[in-house]
Design a protein around this motif. Structure first.
Motif, PDB file in Angstrom:
ATOM      1  N   SER A 121       0.841  -1.211   0.000  1.00 31.39           N
ATOM      2  CA  SER A 121       0.000   0.000   0.000  1.00 31.39           C
ATOM      3  C   SER A 121       0.868   1.250   0.000  1.00 31.39           C
ATOM      4  CB  SER A 121      -0.912   0.009   1.232  1.00 31.39           C
ATOM      5  OG  SER A 121      -0.142   0.058   2.421  1.00 31.39           O
ATOM      6  N   LEU A 122       0.326   2.304  -0.548  1.00 29.62           N
ATOM      7  CA  LEU A 122       0.969   3.622  -0.432  1.00 29.62           C
ATOM      8  C   LEU A 122      -0.087   4.668  -0.113  1.00 29.62           C
ATOM      9  CD1 LEU A 122       3.596   5.326  -0.681  1.00 29.62           C
ATOM     10  CD2 LEU A 122       2.799   5.948  -2.962  1.00 29.62           C
ATOM     11  N   TRP A 123       0.120   5.326   0.986  1.00 29.15           N
ATOM     12  CA  TRP A 123      -0.743   6.455   1.428  1.00 29.15           C
ATOM     13  C   TRP A 123      -0.312   7.652   0.609  1.00 29.15           C
ATOM     14  CZ3 TRP A 123      -1.797   6.895   7.338  1.00 29.15           C
ATOM     15  CH2 TRP A 123      -2.550   8.041   7.630  1.00 29.15           C
ATOM     16  N   ILE A 124      -1.222   8.268  -0.091  1.00 30.29           N
ATOM     17  CA  ILE A 124      -0.864   9.345  -1.035  1.00 30.29           C
ATOM     18  C   ILE A 124      -1.487  10.678  -0.627  1.00 30.29           C
ATOM     19  CG2 ILE A 124      -1.131  10.137  -3.434  1.00 30.29           C
ATOM     20  CD1 ILE A 124      -0.999   7.197  -4.276  1.00 30.29           C
ATOM     21  N   GLY A 125      -0.597  11.613  -0.303  1.00 34.43           N
ATOM     22  CA  GLY A 125      -1.055  12.969  -0.007  1.00 34.43           C
ATOM     23  C   GLY A 125      -0.927  13.882  -1.221  1.00 34.43           C
ATOM     24  N   HIS A 126      -0.036  13.500  -2.141  1.00 37.94           N
ATOM     25  CA  HIS A 126       0.212  14.353  -3.316  1.00 37.94           C
ATOM     26  C   HIS A 126      -1.048  14.667  -4.126  1.00 37.94           C
ATOM     27  CE1 HIS A 126       4.806  13.446  -3.587  1.00 37.94           C
ATOM     28  NE2 HIS A 126       4.572  14.594  -2.990  1.00 37.94           N
ATOM     29  N   ILE A 127      -2.050  13.835  -3.959  1.00 35.32           N
ATOM     30  CA  ILE A 127      -3.280  14.042  -4.723  1.00 35.32           C
ATOM     31  C   ILE A 127      -3.899  15.417  -4.387  1.00 35.32           C
ATOM     32  CG2 ILE A 127      -4.860  12.931  -3.057  1.00 35.32           C
ATOM     33  CD1 ILE A 127      -6.115  11.557  -5.604  1.00 35.32           C
ATOM     34  N   LEU A 128      -3.520  15.953  -3.220  1.00 36.01           N
ATOM     35  CA  LEU A 128      -4.044  17.269  -2.823  1.00 36.01           C
ATOM     36  C   LEU A 128      -3.540  18.387  -3.736  1.00 36.01           C
ATOM     37  CD1 LEU A 128      -3.701  16.852   1.028  1.00 36.01           C
ATOM     38  CD2 LEU A 128      -5.830  17.082  -0.253  1.00 36.01           C
ATOM     39  N   HIS A 129      -2.466  18.106  -4.468  1.00 32.81           N
ATOM     40  CA  HIS A 129      -1.942  19.130  -5.387  1.00 32.81           C
ATOM     41  C   HIS A 129      -2.878  19.385  -6.562  1.00 32.81           C
ATOM     42  CE1 HIS A 129       2.049  19.942  -3.676  1.00 32.81           C
ATOM     43  NE2 HIS A 129       1.919  18.721  -3.189  1.00 32.81           N
ATOM     44  N   CYS A 130      -3.826  18.486  -6.768  1.00 31.52           N
ATOM     45  CA  CYS A 130      -4.787  18.770  -7.843  1.00 31.52           C
ATOM     46  C   CYS A 130      -6.203  18.446  -7.347  1.00 31.52           C
ATOM     47  CB  CYS A 130      -4.422  18.044  -9.124  1.00 31.52           C
ATOM     48  SG  CYS A 130      -3.917  16.367  -8.896  1.00 31.52           S
ATOM     49  N   GLU A 131      -6.509  18.987  -6.181  1.00 29.24           N
ATOM     50  CA  GLU A 131      -7.806  18.713  -5.555  1.00 29.24           C
ATOM     51  C   GLU A 131      -8.988  19.051  -6.466  1.00 29.24           C
ATOM     52  OE1 GLU A 131      -8.529  20.359  -1.627  1.00 29.24           O
ATOM     53  OE2 GLU A 131     -10.417  19.259  -1.554  1.00 29.24           O
ATOM     54  N   LYS A 132      -8.948  20.236  -7.060  1.00 29.55           N
ATOM     55  CA  LYS A 132     -10.095  20.671  -7.878  1.00 29.55           C
ATOM     56  C   LYS A 132     -10.314  19.733  -9.068  1.00 29.55           C
ATOM     57  CE  LYS A 132     -11.152  25.298  -6.732  1.00 29.55           C
ATOM     58  NZ  LYS A 132     -10.120  25.633  -5.687  1.00 29.55           N
ATOM     59  N   GLU A 133      -9.203  19.370  -9.702  1.00 26.19           N
ATOM     60  CA  GLU A 133      -9.283  18.495 -10.878  1.00 26.19           C
ATOM     61  C   GLU A 133      -9.822  17.123 -10.477  1.00 26.19           C
ATOM     62  OE1 GLU A 133      -6.690  20.265  -9.925  1.00 26.19           O
ATOM     63  OE2 GLU A 133      -6.287  21.673 -11.555  1.00 26.19           O
ATOM     64  N   VAL A 134      -9.394  16.643  -9.294  1.00 28.03           N
ATOM     65  CA  VAL A 134      -9.857  15.326  -8.829  1.00 28.03           C
ATOM     66  C   VAL A 134     -11.356  15.384  -8.503  1.00 28.03           C
ATOM     67  CG1 VAL A 134      -9.593  13.579  -7.004  1.00 28.03           C
ATOM     68  CG2 VAL A 134      -7.567  14.600  -8.049  1.00 28.03           C
ATOM     69  N   GLN A 135     -11.774  16.490  -7.903  1.00 32.52           N
ATOM     70  CA  GLN A 135     -13.219  16.649  -7.626  1.00 32.52           C
ATOM     71  C   GLN A 135     -14.006  16.589  -8.939  1.00 32.52           C
ATOM     72  OE1 GLN A 135     -12.875  20.372  -5.425  1.00 32.52           O
ATOM     73  NE2 GLN A 135     -13.860  19.423  -3.652  1.00 32.52           N
ATOM     74  N   LYS A 136     -13.447  17.216  -9.953  1.00 37.40           N
ATOM     75  CA  LYS A 136     -14.118  17.255 -11.256  1.00 37.40           C
ATOM     76  C   LYS A 136     -14.207  15.848 -11.863  1.00 37.40           C
ATOM     77  CE  LYS A 136     -13.972  20.865 -14.735  1.00 37.40           C
ATOM     78  NZ  LYS A 136     -13.073  21.777 -15.409  1.00 37.40           N
ATOM     79  N   ILE A 137     -13.101  15.125 -11.777  1.00 37.66           N
ATOM     80  CA  ILE A 137     -13.070  13.768 -12.347  1.00 37.66           C
ATOM     81  C   ILE A 137     -14.166  12.897 -11.725  1.00 37.66           C
ATOM     82  CG2 ILE A 137     -11.682  11.624 -12.421  1.00 37.66           C
ATOM     83  CD1 ILE A 137      -9.178  13.475 -12.682  1.00 37.66           C
ATOM     84  N   PHE A 138     -14.366  13.071 -10.399  1.00 38.41           N
ATOM     85  CA  PHE A 138     -15.341  12.218  -9.702  1.00 38.41           C
ATOM     86  C   PHE A 138     -16.703  12.885  -9.525  1.00 38.41           C
ATOM     87  CE2 PHE A 138     -11.260  10.395  -8.483  1.00 38.41           C
ATOM     88  CZ  PHE A 138     -11.514   9.041  -8.672  1.00 38.41           C
TER      89      PHE A 138
END
Ligand SMILES: Cc1cc2nc3c(=O)[nH]c(=O)nc-3n(C[C@H](O)[C@H](O)[C@H](O)COP(=O)(O)O)c2cc1C
Length: 178
Positions: A121-138
């Motif tokens: 497993s890898l806990w990933i915080g880097h995803i916060l660098h594109c929070e808005k884009e990730v919200q859009k994707i989902f």
């Protein structure tokens, strides 16, 4: 596996094989997460379970665009992972600190359960660098918390160094004077 073994064996895994994580194991990891303690038992999380390659690529593409080496490596890991949990914050009345600590408990439980099952497993915080884009994707209004990459590995990293315990604690025993 004893809990102590899982705690000691858990590593941040950054290379995954193509071996599929079974639906049963995904369910076990999710269940372990949801058994975590949370402030006021609010369980302030919502998890998108991503097995779809295209969705993983979309997230990774966004991270790649940040242009930073460490973040780009995380993007590669997201693509390589067999499953990616993208964890969002469920809206509650909890303070930010209470909310985040609760999600931390969810995450560690899931990492330990994965270790128990022989899954990296890898806990990933880097995803916060594109929070808005990730919200859009989902199509999500919830805030992004973090992500968890899961998969089998042939490259188990050695333990990362830890600070000395004595430098991180202070014991207040009976003999302590004012
Ligand atoms: C909140 C949090 C965020 C993290 N984010 C990332 C990340 O985005 N990418 C990454 O490669 N590792 C990430 N890590 C993993 C840490 O780098 C790793 O836990 C640390 O170096 C200790 O190594 P170990 O987990 O193998 O003991 C994160 C860990 C935590 C707890």
């Amino acid at each position: 596996m004893q809990i102590q073994d899982a705690i000691e064996k858990r590593r941040s895994v950054r290379h995954f094989t193509e071996q599929k994580v079974s639906e049963e194991d995904i369910a076990r990891i999710l269940k372990a997460g949801t058994l975590a303690p949370s402030a006021h038992n609010q369980q302030p999380w919502f998890i998108h379970v991503v097995e779809n390659e295209d969705l993983k690529e979309q997230i990774a593409d966004q991270l790649e665009q940040t242009g930073e080496e460490g973040i780009q490596n995380t993007a590669r890991i997201i693509k390589e992972a067999n499953v990616l949990f993208v964890v969002f914050e469920e809206k509650t009345e909890l303070s930010v600190k209470m909310q985040q600590q609760s999600i931390g408990a969810l995450m560690e439980n899931m990492c330990l359960e994965a270790t128990e099952l022989g899954i990296g497993s890898l806990w990933i915080g880097h995803i916060l660098h594109c929070e808005k884009e990730v919200q859009k994707i989902f199509h999500e209004k919830r805030k992004v918390a973090c992500a968890l990459a899961l998969g089998y590995t042939e490259k188990f990293p050695s333990p990362r160094p830890r600070k000395n315990l004595k430098d991180m604690i202070k014991i207040h025993d009976e003999e302590e004077s004012e």
